[in-house]
Design an enzyme around this catalytic site. Sequence first.
Site, short mmCIF file in Angstrom:
data_model
loop_
_atom_site.label_atom_id
_atom_site.label_comp_id
_atom_site.label_asym_id
_atom_site.label_seq_id
_atom_site.Cartn_x
_atom_site.Cartn_y
_atom_site.Cartn_z
N MET A 28 0.73 -1.33 0.04
CA MET A 28 0.05 0.13 -0.16
C MET A 28 0.79 1.27 -0.03
O MET A 28 0.51 2.45 -0.39
CB MET A 28 -0.96 -0.11 1.12
CG MET A 28 -1.98 -1.15 1.04
SD MET A 28 -3.12 -1.14 2.69
CE MET A 28 -3.69 0.71 2.57
N ASP A 138 -4.97 -6.71 14.37
CA ASP A 138 -3.64 -7.28 13.54
C ASP A 138 -2.51 -7.39 14.31
O ASP A 138 -1.36 -7.15 14.00
CB ASP A 138 -3.65 -6.41 12.33
CG ASP A 138 -2.82 -6.88 11.25
OD1 ASP A 138 -2.89 -8.31 11.13
OD2 ASP A 138 -2.11 -6.28 10.35
#
Length: 866
Positions: A28, A138
Site C-alpha cells: 500500500m 492485527d
Amino acid sequence: MPEFHELAPGTHIADRFTVEALAGQGGMGAVYRAQDTLTGRRVALKLLHAVTSPEAVYRFNREAILLAELRHPAIVSYVAHGSTRRSQPFLAMAWIDGEDLAQRLRTKPLRLPESVALLRRSAEALAFAHQQGIIHRDIKPSNLFLRGGRADDVVVLDFGLARYAMPTLVGVTRRQGAIGSPGYMAPEQASNQPEILPGADIFSLGCVLYECLTGESPFAAPTFAAALDRLLFGHPAPLEALRPGLPPGLQVLVDRMLDKDPRRRLPDAASLLTALSALESIPDLLLPDSRIGVAQSRAADPEPQLMSLVRVAFPVGTASPGAESPQERATRDAVRATLLSHGAQVEALPDGSLLGVVELERGTAADQSALAARSALALKARWPELRVVAATGVGVFQGALLAGPAPDRAEWLLSHLEKNPAAASPALLDDVTAGLLDAGFELSKVARGLIRLQGERRERGGPRSLLGRPTPFVGRDQERALLELTLTTCADEPTARAMLVTGSVGAGKSRLVEEFLRRVEHREPPVQVLWSQGDPLEVGTSYGLASRALRHVCGISKADDLETSRARLAERVGKHLPADQARDVAMFLGELCALPFPEEDHAQLRAARSDPRRMSEQVSRALVSFLRAECAQGTVLWVLEDLHWSDAATIRLLDEVLRELAEQPLMVLAAARPEVKELFPALWSRFLQELPLRGLSPKAGTRLVQELLGTKAAPDEVALLVDRSMGNALFLEEMIRSTAEGSSDQTPGSVLAILLSSLQRLSPNLRKVLRAASLFGPTFWVGGLKALLENQLSEEELTQSLRQLVDLEVVQLQPTSRFSGETEYRFRQLAVRDAAYSLVPDSLRPTWQRQASAWVDGAGTGTRAR
C-alpha cells in the site's frame, strides 16, 4: 500493485519533514526515515502510493486519527498526518531504533523471562487501547517492535486495521472478507462475524506468545486457505510437546488466550494482565534461563537424553562471534535460522562453531536423524564452504556444557574434516545417524564410523542397502498378498477401500509398501498411483500430505516457479476433465497445493477466499472431481507413508473422498506407527481395514541373516542375532552390519537409539527403575533396587513400577532367585538393558556401580550392604 517511485533524500513533505532514506516498502505504501524540522527529531514517515483505493485511504486516515488518541509508551507515538502536494496521504510517527519481533524470532528465540516481559508490555498497551474502545485487530510479530532490541520495551505498531469496539456510522467495506493476518487472526475474524470484541486481540497475542515460547506459529500454513482451515478446525501442539519444562500455569494461560470460543477466552487485555499477575506470583517462574527448548529443564535432571546433533564450523579466517563483519554476522544468523527451521535448538560454542540439537517429543531416533541430515544438506547446498557433521546418541547438559557420546562423536567427525579438507565437500555422518536413515538418503562409506551424506531423493527410495546390496524381502509375503487382493477387489467390484499398515519403528512398513508398489507397476491394466510421505516438520501444515501427493502426480518439484507449477497442475487436471470443469478444479486444487491462482476472473474463488468453510467445501469437491475422472480411466491407488505425521485436514479430506467415491475403483493405503489411532481415533472408520505388522518370525530372520552373511555366520551365531533382534527387521539388519564389521558382541548404536527413544517416553519413575536395574546387568533384584533408589521412590511406587514394566513386556519376573529371600527379575532383551544403562550419567556411573556391586556381594554372603 501500483508502480513505486522512491522519494529522493532531501525531499520535503508538508514543509515540515525532510526525507533521509527509504526504510521499508509494502503493497500500500512506503516508510521513510525523515527529519522533523519543527522539533529536530527523527520520524518514521508513512506514505500511501499515489494510486490506491478509497478504502485504503479511509483505513490510512483512520489509523492516524486513532493513533492521535492513543498516547502510551508502548504504542508508537503519533506526530502528524495530512497529504502531500500530490495528494498522497502521509502519517508521521516517532522513529524507533531496534527490530520487530518477526526479525528477532527468525534469528534468535526469546528466553522465558523475555517472552513474559513482552506479553506484559504488549498487554499494557492493548489494555490502554481497549479502555478507549479501540481494538487493534492485527497483532502479529511484525507489528510488535523491540525498542533497542529489548523484549521488555516493545512498541505496538500499525493500527491500520483497528476499529472501535462499538459500531460506527462509517465502516470499512469488507470486499476481501476476513480482516487480519493468517496465522494470527481470531476465529471470529476468519469467520467474518459482524461483531469483533477486544478478545480478538487476546487471541492474536496468544499466538504471538506461543511462537515466542516454541519458535512455531500455532496456526501457520503455506496458504491463506490452509491457515484458515487450521485456525477453524485444528489445534496447536501443547507447549510441553515443543518446549518441555515450562511452568504448567503458562499452558493454562495460553489455552485461555487461544480458546476459539470468545465467550470462554480472556475477554480483554485488562483481564489478561490480571491473569498474568497471578501467574507471575509463582515462585521462580521468571528465573533467567540460559538456553531454549528442552535444554531449559536439564539443570535439575542430569539424565542423558537421546539427541541428534548438527555441528557447523565456519571457514578458517572467519571472525569469532561479536567481531564479525556485517556480512559474516548475516551468514551466521542465516545458518542459525536454517537450523531452527529444521527443528533444532541452536547453541553457539566457544570455538565459534554452531551446534544444532534436534530432539522430538513425539518422534523417534529415525525422525531425529532424518531432520539432522536434512538440515546438514540444506546448509551445504547454500554454503558449500561450511564444515558440517551430524551425530546421534546420548548427551547430557551440564550447566552450559553438553557432554556424552553424541557430542564426542560430532567433535571427532569435525576434526576429521579439519585434517582432511578435501573431504569437506559433503557433510559427514556418524554410523548411528547413517544406520537410522532410510533409503531416501544417498550415503557412501568413508571408513568405519565415517559416512558421507551425498543427498536426498524426494521420490520413493527403494530398499535400504546393506553390505553393498539391497536387503532381501523376507517374512512379509502374506501381508503383500493381502494388499494385492484388496487392490484387485477395488478394481473388480468396483469399490473404495482403505488399508492401514501399522508397526513400530523398524518393523518393515515402508519395505512392505515398496514391494507392493513394485508389483503394482507391472499390473495390467495400469494403476494410477498417488504417493506422499509425512514429514515431522510439516505436521501442522493443513493439507500437507494431500498437497504433496498431488504435486507428485503432476510432476511439480520444489525447484519449479509458481507459474510453471500452476501450468503443470492445470495440464494434469485437464487430462481427463472437460476444459470448463478442469479450470475450476485446477483453481481450487491450487489452493490445496499452495499454488494460488489469480482470482480476478473467478467469482467462486474470490468468494471462497473470504469464507473458510466454503473454501473447504470447494477444495473437497475439486479433489473428488479430479479423482472421479481418474477412476473413470482405471484403478487409483493413493499411498500415504508415515501417516502419523499427517494433518487433520488431509484426514478429513480423504474421509470425504472415500465417502463420495465409495463405488469407484479407489484404494487408499496408509502406513503408520500404532499411535496414529490415538492421533486420529475415528480414522476412515467405515472403510478401514487394519494390517498390523508382527515381528519377523525366527524362520524369516534366519533367512535374512543367511542371505546376507552366507557361510560367515555359524548356526549358533545366527540364532543369537535373530533372538537379539526381537523380531524387528531394522534391528536385525543393523546387527548383521555390526557382525560383518567385527562387533557382534555389542548392541549397534542405531538400535540403542531407537530403544532409547521408546524408553524416554516412559514415565520418570519407570526410567529410574530401569536405570538402576541396568547397573546389575541382565538380572536384578528388588532389594538391590531399593538400595540404589533409596529416597527416590517409595516401596509402593517401586512395586507399581515393576508391575507396569512386566505388563509392558520390558522385564519379566523369574520363578527362582539367585539370592534367598530376594525377588528376581530379568530384562527380556539384552539390548533394552544396554539402552537403559546408557541413561546412567557418566558422572554418577562409578558410584552407582560400586553401590550395586556392594549390594550383590552382601546378598551373596547373607549380609546387606548399606
